[in-house]
Design an enzyme around this catalytic site. Structure first.
Site, PDB file in Angstrom:
ATOM      1  N   LEU A 101       0.895  -1.389  -0.103  1.00 49.45           N
ATOM      2  CA  LEU A 101       0.406  -0.063  -0.015  1.00 49.45           C
ATOM      3  C   LEU A 101       1.026   1.237  -0.178  1.00 49.45           C
ATOM      4  CD1 LEU A 101      -3.275  -0.283   2.436  1.00 49.45           C
ATOM      5  CD2 LEU A 101      -2.968  -0.785  -0.100  1.00 49.45           C
ATOM      6  N   ASP A 102       0.678   1.986  -1.018  1.00 55.19           N
ATOM      7  CA  ASP A 102       1.839   3.356  -1.047  1.00 55.19           C
ATOM      8  C   ASP A 102       1.806   4.449   0.432  1.00 55.19           C
ATOM      9  OD1 ASP A 102      -0.247   5.545  -1.753  1.00 55.19           O
ATOM     10  OD2 ASP A 102       0.062   4.821  -4.140  1.00 55.19           O
ATOM     11  N   TYR A 103       2.363   5.295  -0.153  1.00 56.86           N
ATOM     12  CA  TYR A 103       3.064   5.800   1.201  1.00 56.86           C
ATOM     13  C   TYR A 103       1.477   6.596   1.682  1.00 56.86           C
ATOM     14  CZ  TYR A 103       5.035   9.364   4.183  1.00 56.86           C
ATOM     15  OH  TYR A 103       5.435  10.730   4.671  1.00 56.86           O
ATOM     16  N   SER A 105      -2.270   5.822   0.989  1.00 49.56           N
ATOM     17  CA  SER A 105      -2.737   4.849   1.036  1.00 49.56           C
ATOM     18  C   SER A 105      -2.878   4.953   2.655  1.00 49.56           C
ATOM     19  CB  SER A 105      -2.601   3.955  -0.123  1.00 49.56           C
ATOM     20  OG  SER A 105      -2.747   4.661  -1.417  1.00 49.56           O
TER      21      SER A 105
END
Length: 282
Positions: A101-103, A105
């Protein structure tokens, strides 16, 4: 498996603690002190820590983590930003995240002490469900792309600036639901069966829409429900049962595919032999 990873995976020690034990000469291989940090443990190796045998664990542990925004899913960051391993209890240091999960999210992230399970889940087409908010109303073009899929030769919009992935193919969404809509925003719940790099951010960026909020709420039937932000829980018995069934199906399918490939290779070999036979007659 690398020595320190093998120790942390099969004992109470973290990977950092395993490194220290190796350095201090507390780890032996077949009764010989082993100080090679890069040593790859073989199937028939007998590893001892402080004179006690390390028994290969057959049990798999999986946890559900509600990842906060502003935290990276990585071991360490060269810019000094917080990672999930700064937030998680030390006993989970050796756990492997299932995907990313990106930064910016948040939401459901699975972690496991089994690299095999992590890989199987990452490569699967299990449903992933997200709640998201974009900065524009939904257009007919967006709806069509969600229903039919989308192929982009240039999918860099919405991607991380350092991403080397330029083109991307988006499969039709499994499901989508428009939950709220205003002049300058839309809220959706979408379900996709892939986990490509920044897939949803790239998808909506193609329509010049920015994803303002992105939260994963379910993965393959595992739901986040009311788990608080930055908290974890273990799989339930039902979830473990479903996981074991999934892994068995995956193994069986892999065996069938291998058998089919072998049969196809034999058929090709027979055709080649037959072709050569008639070629000689001519």
């Amino acid at each position: 498996m690398r020595l320190n990873k093998y120790i942390s995976h099969n004992t109470k020690y973290s990977r950092r603690e395993a490194d220290k034990l190796i350095e201090e000469g507390e780890v032996t291989l077949n009764k010989q002190v082993l100080k090679d940090f890069a040593y790859e443990v073989e199937e028939d190796d007998h590893i001892y820590v402080k004179g006690r045998p390390v028994k290969k664990s057959k049990e798999v542990t999986v946890i559900v983590y509600n990842k906060p925004k502003g935290v990276l899913v990585t071991k360490k960051d060269d810019r000094g930003r917080a990672t999930i391993y700064h937030k998680l209890p030390g006993k989970y240091r050796h756990f492997v995240p299932v995907g990313r999960l990106d930064y910016a999210s948040e939401g459901l992230l699975l972690l496991t002490d089994s690299p095999e399970v992590a890989t199987a889940l990452m490569e699967s087409e299990l449903d992933r469900t997200y709640n998201l908010k974009i900065d524009k109303p939904i257009t007919p073009e967006m709806i069509s792309a969600m229903q039919e899929g989308l192929v982009l030769d240039d999918a860099r919009a919405g991607a991380h600036e350092k991403s080397k992935i330029h083109s991307m193919e988006f499969a039709p969404f499994v499901h989508f639901e428009i939950r709220a809509e205003g002049k300058n925003f839309s809220k959706l719940r979408v379900t996709i069966a892939e986990g490509k790099n920044r897939e949803l951010r790239r998808f909506f960026a193609h329509f010049e829409a920015k994803v303002l909020d992105l939260k994963r709420v379910a993965f393959g039937g595992i739901e986040l429900n009311n788990l608080p932000t930055n908290k974890t829980r273990y799989f339930t018995r039902r979830e473990y049962d479903d996981l074991h069934k999934f892994m068995k199906r995956r193994t069986k399918n892999a065996e069938i595919e291998a058998k089919n490939r072998a049969n196809a290779a034999k058929q090709e070999e027979k055709k080649s032999d037959t072709s050569k036979k008639y070629s000689k007659k001519d």
